[in-house]
Design a protein around this motif. Structure first.
Motif, mmCIF file in Angstrom:
data_model
loop_
_atom_site.group_PDB
_atom_site.id
_atom_site.type_symbol
_atom_site.label_atom_id
_atom_site.label_comp_id
_atom_site.label_asym_id
_atom_site.label_seq_id
_atom_site.Cartn_x
_atom_site.Cartn_y
_atom_site.Cartn_z
ATOM 1 N N GLU A 30 62.919 -86.949 89.988
ATOM 2 C CA GLU A 30 63.405 -87.863 91.028
ATOM 3 C C GLU A 30 62.241 -88.464 91.806
ATOM 4 N N ALA A 31 61.237 -87.654 92.084
ATOM 5 C CA ALA A 31 60.068 -88.140 92.835
ATOM 6 C C ALA A 31 59.338 -89.245 92.074
ATOM 7 N N LYS A 32 59.392 -89.229 90.747
ATOM 8 C CA LYS A 32 58.738 -90.259 89.933
ATOM 9 C C LYS A 32 59.695 -91.372 89.515
ATOM 10 N N GLY A 33 60.970 -91.240 89.869
ATOM 11 C CA GLY A 33 61.941 -92.272 89.500
ATOM 12 C C GLY A 33 62.278 -92.271 88.020
ATOM 13 N N ILE A 34 62.293 -91.089 87.427
ATOM 14 C CA ILE A 34 62.602 -90.934 86.001
ATOM 15 C C ILE A 34 63.826 -90.032 85.873
ATOM 16 N N ALA A 35 64.734 -90.392 84.979
ATOM 17 C CA ALA A 35 65.900 -89.551 84.727
ATOM 18 C C ALA A 35 65.507 -88.406 83.797
ATOM 19 N N GLY A 36 66.135 -87.260 83.980
ATOM 20 C CA GLY A 36 65.880 -86.106 83.117
ATOM 21 C C GLY A 36 67.176 -85.619 82.511
ATOM 22 N N PHE A 37 67.126 -85.299 81.226
ATOM 23 C CA PHE A 37 68.318 -84.846 80.524
ATOM 24 C C PHE A 37 68.031 -83.528 79.816
ATOM 25 N N PRO A 38 68.926 -82.536 79.996
ATOM 26 C CA PRO A 38 68.714 -81.256 79.309
ATOM 27 C C PRO A 38 68.862 -81.415 77.801
ATOM 28 N N ALA A 39 68.051 -80.690 77.057
ATOM 29 C CA ALA A 39 68.083 -80.738 75.584
ATOM 30 C C ALA A 39 67.684 -79.373 75.055
ATOM 31 N N MET A 40 68.004 -79.108 73.813
ATOM 32 C CA MET A 40 67.604 -77.851 73.173
ATOM 33 C C MET A 40 66.205 -78.043 72.581
ATOM 34 N N LEU A 41 65.202 -77.630 73.301
ATOM 35 C CA LEU A 41 63.816 -77.791 72.865
ATOM 36 C C LEU A 41 63.221 -76.425 72.601
ATOM 37 N N ASP A 42 62.374 -76.317 71.605
ATOM 38 C CA ASP A 42 61.760 -75.052 71.234
ATOM 39 C C ASP A 42 60.248 -75.195 71.324
ATOM 40 N N ILE A 43 59.644 -74.452 72.213
ATOM 41 C CA ILE A 43 58.200 -74.573 72.439
ATOM 42 C C ILE A 43 57.412 -74.223 71.182
ATOM 43 N N LYS A 44 57.865 -73.248 70.414
ATOM 44 C CA LYS A 44 57.126 -72.815 69.225
ATOM 45 C C LYS A 44 57.073 -73.928 68.188
ATOM 46 N N GLU A 45 58.186 -74.626 67.998
ATOM 47 C CA GLU A 45 58.230 -75.689 67.001
ATOM 48 C C GLU A 45 57.427 -76.908 67.421
ATOM 49 N N ARG A 46 57.293 -77.121 68.708
ATOM 50 C CA ARG A 46 56.731 -78.374 69.176
ATOM 51 C C ARG A 46 55.263 -78.308 69.571
ATOM 52 N N THR A 47 54.714 -77.133 69.732
ATOM 53 C CA THR A 47 53.356 -77.017 70.259
ATOM 54 C C THR A 47 52.340 -77.824 69.467
ATOM 55 N N GLU A 48 52.407 -77.794 68.145
ATOM 56 C CA GLU A 48 51.418 -78.479 67.322
ATOM 57 C C GLU A 48 51.719 -79.964 67.138
ATOM 58 N N GLU A 49 52.930 -80.392 67.464
ATOM 59 C CA GLU A 49 53.345 -81.752 67.142
ATOM 60 C C GLU A 49 53.241 -82.722 68.323
ATOM 61 N N HIS A 50 52.867 -82.235 69.489
ATOM 62 C CA HIS A 50 52.847 -83.077 70.670
ATOM 63 C C HIS A 50 51.449 -83.319 71.196
ATOM 64 N N VAL A 51 51.308 -84.448 71.876
ATOM 65 C CA VAL A 51 50.169 -84.638 72.760
ATOM 66 C C VAL A 51 50.565 -83.881 74.025
ATOM 67 N N GLN A 52 49.785 -82.893 74.400
ATOM 68 C CA GLN A 52 50.186 -82.028 75.503
ATOM 69 C C GLN A 52 49.486 -82.399 76.797
ATOM 70 N N PHE A 53 50.279 -82.432 77.845
ATOM 71 C CA PHE A 53 49.736 -82.638 79.180
ATOM 72 C C PHE A 53 49.706 -81.287 79.886
ATOM 73 N N ILE A 54 48.636 -81.007 80.578
ATOM 74 C CA ILE A 54 48.500 -79.739 81.288
ATOM 75 C C ILE A 54 49.249 -79.797 82.613
ATOM 76 N N SER A 55 49.390 -80.975 83.176
ATOM 77 C CA SER A 55 50.046 -81.135 84.467
ATOM 78 C C SER A 55 51.357 -81.899 84.303
ATOM 79 N N LEU A 56 52.430 -81.377 84.910
ATOM 80 C CA LEU A 56 53.719 -82.071 84.871
ATOM 81 C C LEU A 56 53.616 -83.414 85.581
#
Length: 195
Positions: A30-56
């Motif tokens: 909300e502070a950034k004016g972006i909508a957020g939607f819950p989803a079934m995400l798995d950190i193990k599957e995605r760690t290698e496939e994403h550009v990762q940001f250290i800060s939210l």
């Protein structure tokens, strides 16, 4: 400017931000004016496939600057570990290491009990990890929040790496059996003694 002299990939420790609750994530969106939607995400599957940001905050600022109107998120909580969870993890670890789960239990009985005692003190209302991700021109970008929690696999592997007589005996017996299986009875030299 980031300068590196490493020409090969070397695993380095990354300090992630702490996991956030759904309400904390919604407030950040909300502070950034972006909508957020819950989803079934798995950190193990995605760690290698994403550009990762250290800060939210950096991920959300990047998403906003890239014209992203919405992100997906997932928050994971773990219940307290019980004997059934220990059995499940040890069975899997035994399969991975090709060693009996019973041997692991014998060698690591003290560490397993310490794990259960430590996990029982953990607040299950605190998320273990949370994930936020977005896509920009087909590339996935993600932020991972992690809270420290007891990990049975870690303490068991440390103990096994230091060794133990039961584990050593099991490995020797398996190797001896494998050696015998490879030979025909007629081919075994008479001067070989298996102990």
């Amino acid at each position: 400017m980031k300068v590196t002299n490493r020409l090969t990939h070397i695993a380095t420790k990354v300090n992630f931000e702490t996991a956030k609750t759904e309400d904390q994530l919604k407030a950040a969106f909300e502070a950034k004016g972006i909508a957020g939607f819950p989803a079934m995400l798995d950190i193990k599957e995605r760690t290698e496939e994403h550009v990762q940001f250290i800060s939210l905050d950096d991920l959300l600022a990047f998403a906003k600057a890239s014209g992203v109107a919405a992100v997906t998120y997932d928050v994971t909580y773990f219940p307290h570990a019980d004997q059934g969870e220990v059995e499940r993890q040890l069975t899997q670890l035994g399969r991975d290491l090709e060693i009996s789960a019973e041997v692991i239990k014998d060698v690591c009985a003290t560490e397993i009990q310490e794990y259960l005692d430590l996990d029982a003190k953990r607040d299950v209302a605190v998320p273990v990890h949370s994930i936020v991700e977005c896509y920009v021109n087909g590339t996935a970008f993600a932020w991972y929040g992690l809270n420290d929690y007891p990990r049975l696999k870690g303490v068991v592997l440390q103990k096994l790496a230091r060794g133990g007589q039961k584990a050593k005996h099991d490995f020797i017996m398996r190797a001896s059996r494998a050696q015998v299986d490879l030979m025909d009875e007629d081919d075994i030299p008479t001067d070989v003694v298996l102990r």
